[in-house]
Design an enzyme around this catalytic site. Structure first.
Site, PDB file in Angstrom:
ATOM      1  N   ILE A   1      94.743   5.574  24.674  1.00  9.89           N
ATOM      2  CA  ILE A   1      94.279   4.195  24.791  1.00  9.89           C
ATOM      3  C   ILE A   1      95.302   3.386  25.578  1.00  9.89           C
ATOM      4  O   ILE A   1      96.455   3.252  25.149  1.00  9.89           O
ATOM      5  CB  ILE A   1      94.076   3.544  23.405  1.00  9.89           C
ATOM      6  N   THR A   2      94.907   2.843  26.716  1.00  9.53           N
ATOM      7  CA  THR A   2      95.825   1.984  27.454  1.00  9.53           C
ATOM      8  C   THR A   2      95.840   0.601  26.801  1.00  9.53           C
ATOM      9  O   THR A   2      94.805   0.115  26.339  1.00  9.53           O
ATOM     10  CB  THR A   2      95.416   1.852  28.931  1.00  9.53           C
TER      11      THR A   2
ATOM     12  N   TYR B   1      89.035 -12.020  38.616  1.00 12.24           N
ATOM     13  CA  TYR B   1      88.819 -11.299  37.350  1.00 12.24           C
ATOM     14  C   TYR B   1      87.388 -10.764  37.280  1.00 12.24           C
ATOM     15  O   TYR B   1      87.165  -9.598  36.905  1.00 12.24           O
ATOM     16  CB  TYR B   1      89.089 -12.234  36.176  1.00 12.24           C
TER      17      TYR B   1
END
Length: 312
Positions: A43-44, A196
């Protein structure tokens, strides 16, 4: 008389507002109880927010959990908490800076040497709307949110295929709908919010193309919108903005534990596996805008990303 009416009106209005807010924050929970004993999960950004709650949930299912993040001190603290809450001592951390392509390559080299398998890769880490640049001169949002995870996933594909059936879960956001990609300027970095949005759209295309490329190879891919979550993303901004957002998040956003539910669902559910390549929110498949389902654009982005990260 008027005072009593005012008090009654205030009470009724407050109750109605409370019920509306409660309804807006209502979310499904992952009810699949599948165990993950013997599975390795990476999991980053697993040291905080949705990533940490996902790590806790998967650790509770018996998985070997590795969280990857750049802040070693925060990672060590998170590992201790995940072990306790997840009732699992098989939780570890590795240093990774997704804003640095050299760091990603070094991380993958070490991971492939240390770990025998990779069953679930969760591309969770993300940068909010900030005007900044990575070590490799990519806009921070596009560089971390898309290119960093693109390179990471590709370098780990060998382990994912060898561990099949395996999964890649990439977090995105419903804000994708406000922008389209401009292949003349993928590194767009003028208006933070739009930057974003583009990076989150890229996450969706990435999951779709990865699913197409891995068809028949045992690797499935999912793009997840976790909802609007009460996380720590505001620390990049001014104190005044953080104070304002804390109020808004308390009223309208959901806790990180709830935001992690769809991530966990896509990581473990057999039902989710029937919709590989899809976009999920609230523990079920959701419909994308038509432009976000363009296979030609997804393939073009994949090829452009290969060139940008020098992936042979």
């Amino acid at each position: 008389m008027w005072l009593k009416m005012y008090i009654l009106f205030t009470i009724i209005t407050s109750l109605v507002c409370y019920l509306i807010l409660k309804w807006m924050k209502k979310r499904r929970y992952c009810t699949d109880l599948k165990r993950l004993d013997g599975n390795t999960v990476l999991i980053t950004g697993g040291n905080a927010g949705i990533g940490k709650e996902t790590a806790v949930a998967l650790a509770m299912r018996g998985a070997r959990v590795i969280i990857a993040c750049r802040d070693v001190d925060k990672a060590e603290k998170a590992v201790r908490e995940i072990k306790i809450r997840g009732h699992n001592v098989n939780v570890h951390h590795m240093e990774l800076d997704l804003a640095n392509m050299c760091s990603i390559r070094d991380f993958c080299k070490t991971f492939l040497q240390r770990e025998k398998r990779l069953d679930i890769l969760i591309n969770n880490a993300a940068m909010p709307s900030v005007l900044d640049w990575t070590e490799d001169n990519f806009s921070m949002c596009f560089g971390v949110n898309h290119l960093g995870h693109f390179l990471l996933t590709n370098l780990l594909l060998g382990h994912l295929k060898a561990s099949a059936p395996s999964r890649v879960v990439t977090l995105t956001c419903s804000n994708y709908k406000y922008q389209k990609l401009d292949f003349q300027d993928l590194n767009y970095n003028l208006l933070p919010f739009f930057t974003y949005c583009r990076s989150k759209l890229a996450n969706i295309y990435f999951s779709q193309e990865l699913d197409r490329m891995m068809e028949g190879k045992g690797v499935t891919a999912y793009a997840v919108h976790p909802g609007y979550v009460q996380s720590s993303w505001t620390y990049h901004y001014s104190i005044l903005f953080r104070m304002l957002m804390q109020v808004i998040m308390f009223m309208f956003f959901v806790p990180c534990e709830m935001g992690a539910q769809t991530v966990v669902y896509c990581a473990v559910s057999d039902e989710a596996a029937k919709h590989s390549g899809g976009y999920f929110t609230d523990c079920r498949p959701a419909t994308l805008r038509s432009f976000a389902r363009d296979a030609g654009v997804a393939k073009k982005l994949w090829e452009a990303s290969e060139r940008l990260v020098n992936l042979a």
